[in-house]
Design a protein around this motif. Sequence first.
Motif, PDB file in Angstrom:
ATOM      1  N   GLU A  44     -14.641 -29.435 -34.080  1.00 46.50           N
ATOM      2  CA  GLU A  44     -14.026 -29.133 -32.784  1.00 46.50           C
ATOM      3  C   GLU A  44     -13.435 -27.723 -32.814  1.00 46.50           C
ATOM      4  O   GLU A  44     -13.004 -27.236 -33.874  1.00 46.50           O
ATOM      5  CB  GLU A  44     -12.915 -30.137 -32.483  1.00 46.50           C
ATOM      6  N   SER A 102      -9.732 -33.520 -32.001  1.00 38.86           N
ATOM      7  CA  SER A 102     -10.726 -34.581 -32.163  1.00 38.86           C
ATOM      8  C   SER A 102     -10.177 -35.894 -31.620  1.00 38.86           C
ATOM      9  O   SER A 102      -8.967 -36.078 -31.471  1.00 38.86           O
ATOM     10  CB  SER A 102     -11.084 -34.736 -33.643  1.00 38.86           C
ATOM     11  N   LYS A 103     -11.093 -36.807 -31.326  1.00 39.29           N
ATOM     12  CA  LYS A 103     -10.675 -38.135 -30.868  1.00 39.29           C
ATOM     13  C   LYS A 103     -10.104 -38.933 -32.036  1.00 39.29           C
ATOM     14  O   LYS A 103     -10.444 -38.696 -33.197  1.00 39.29           O
ATOM     15  CB  LYS A 103     -11.865 -38.887 -30.260  1.00 39.29           C
ATOM     16  N   HIS A 106      -8.770 -32.512 -39.707  1.00 46.35           N
ATOM     17  CA  HIS A 106      -8.200 -32.608 -38.361  1.00 46.35           C
ATOM     18  C   HIS A 106      -6.790 -32.037 -38.272  1.00 46.35           C
ATOM     19  O   HIS A 106      -6.273 -31.828 -37.174  1.00 46.35           O
ATOM     20  CB  HIS A 106      -8.161 -34.076 -37.918  1.00 46.35           C
ATOM     21  N   ASN A 109     -12.672 -40.635 -41.418  1.00 48.48           N
ATOM     22  CA  ASN A 109     -13.704 -40.322 -40.447  1.00 48.48           C
ATOM     23  C   ASN A 109     -14.668 -41.502 -40.320  1.00 48.48           C
ATOM     24  O   ASN A 109     -14.465 -42.548 -40.937  1.00 48.48           O
ATOM     25  CB  ASN A 109     -14.461 -39.058 -40.867  1.00 48.48           C
ATOM     26  N   TYR A 131     -17.810 -41.123 -29.577  1.00 52.71           N
ATOM     27  CA  TYR A 131     -17.168 -40.477 -30.717  1.00 52.71           C
ATOM     28  C   TYR A 131     -18.229 -39.721 -31.517  1.00 52.71           C
ATOM     29  O   TYR A 131     -19.411 -40.075 -31.519  1.00 52.71           O
ATOM     30  CB  TYR A 131     -16.500 -41.515 -31.618  1.00 52.71           C
ATOM     31  N   ASP A 153     -15.104 -37.280 -35.383  1.00 46.61           N
ATOM     32  CA  ASP A 153     -13.778 -37.734 -34.983  1.00 46.61           C
ATOM     33  C   ASP A 153     -13.157 -38.610 -36.067  1.00 46.61           C
ATOM     34  O   ASP A 153     -13.764 -38.854 -37.113  1.00 46.61           O
ATOM     35  CB  ASP A 153     -13.880 -38.473 -33.652  1.00 46.61           C
TER      36      ASP A 153
END
Length: 344
Positions: A20, A26-27, A183, A297, A330, A337
Amino acid sequence: MKTDDFDYELEDWRIAQHPEEKRDHSKLLIMDRMTGEITHDLFYHLDQYLNQGDVLVMNDTRVLPARLFGHRPEKEESIEVLLLVEKEKDLWECLVRPGKKMKNNQKIIFGEGQLRGQVEGITEDGSRMIRFQYDGIFQERLEELGTMPLPPYITEKLEDQERYQTVYSKINGSAAAPTAGLHFTEGLLDKLAHKGIQQAFITLHVGLGTFRPVQVDDVKKHKMHSEWYHIGEESCRKIVEAKKKNKKIIAVGTTTMRTLETVSRNHGGKLVPETGWTDIFIYPGFEFNIVDELITNFHLPKSTLLMLISAFSSREKVLHAYEVAKKKDYRFFSFGDAMLLRKD
């Protein structure tokens, strides 16, 4: 327990080819690991799911530019060498392609000869033990000649090599990134600290197991390769004190999980400072002593990592969550994500 029990279908377009633009955007799929209840959010809201006094444990390993391209003396064809684990000073276990050209005592040259190697052995699984010689400092030669060893399912070029490093990476030695940590941003870590969520660091150098699929039908017959780990006194103290106060220990990634549970198993359920090698294989039926929650993840079908998170919750709940993630678009695997497995 069969390897096929951990299979699921995944279209190629769901595999994230790049991170991202902003790491923490990220989700985040949140699943109660006991009930299977699922909610959805964004990663930068992680602080809303952790409490004061909890300990976030992270792997501070740093990925080496471990993919090298060289050639045999007086030969022109390219030979790819991927550094996996340093067994002793300057002696590395490596994946080599094409392997048939790299027999015992075969020499290999990288660049203009600033880095050189010689095969000193071949392991049962076909890895080469290569002794390196170099001018100057080994790390500097790697930085000069090596490239980042991205997983084979990532086919697009990564423009910024630091995006395959965590913002807290520190100790050189990995062949792959501990991707659950990708992340985090400095800002998010500061926000978590401001809330009173503690941070502790361990080191596990991610090695051969990341690149090798499970090739046996019976899960219990799979053999993990050893990876080097270290957990220091300060991190141990934070975790042990938090456990005494009934605070939660949140592992960032499966590598962190494996390190904490390895040390605990080595010492009868207790956590102590330790440096060593682990080949722990966590699959359903495993009893966890240290970790309460896991950030991870979305992993490859039939992988040891999918088996680990199935042990932490259940195979049925995890595979259901993966189906939900697909319906919610996702992104999967290393640059994809994230998932938080909670315990309320």
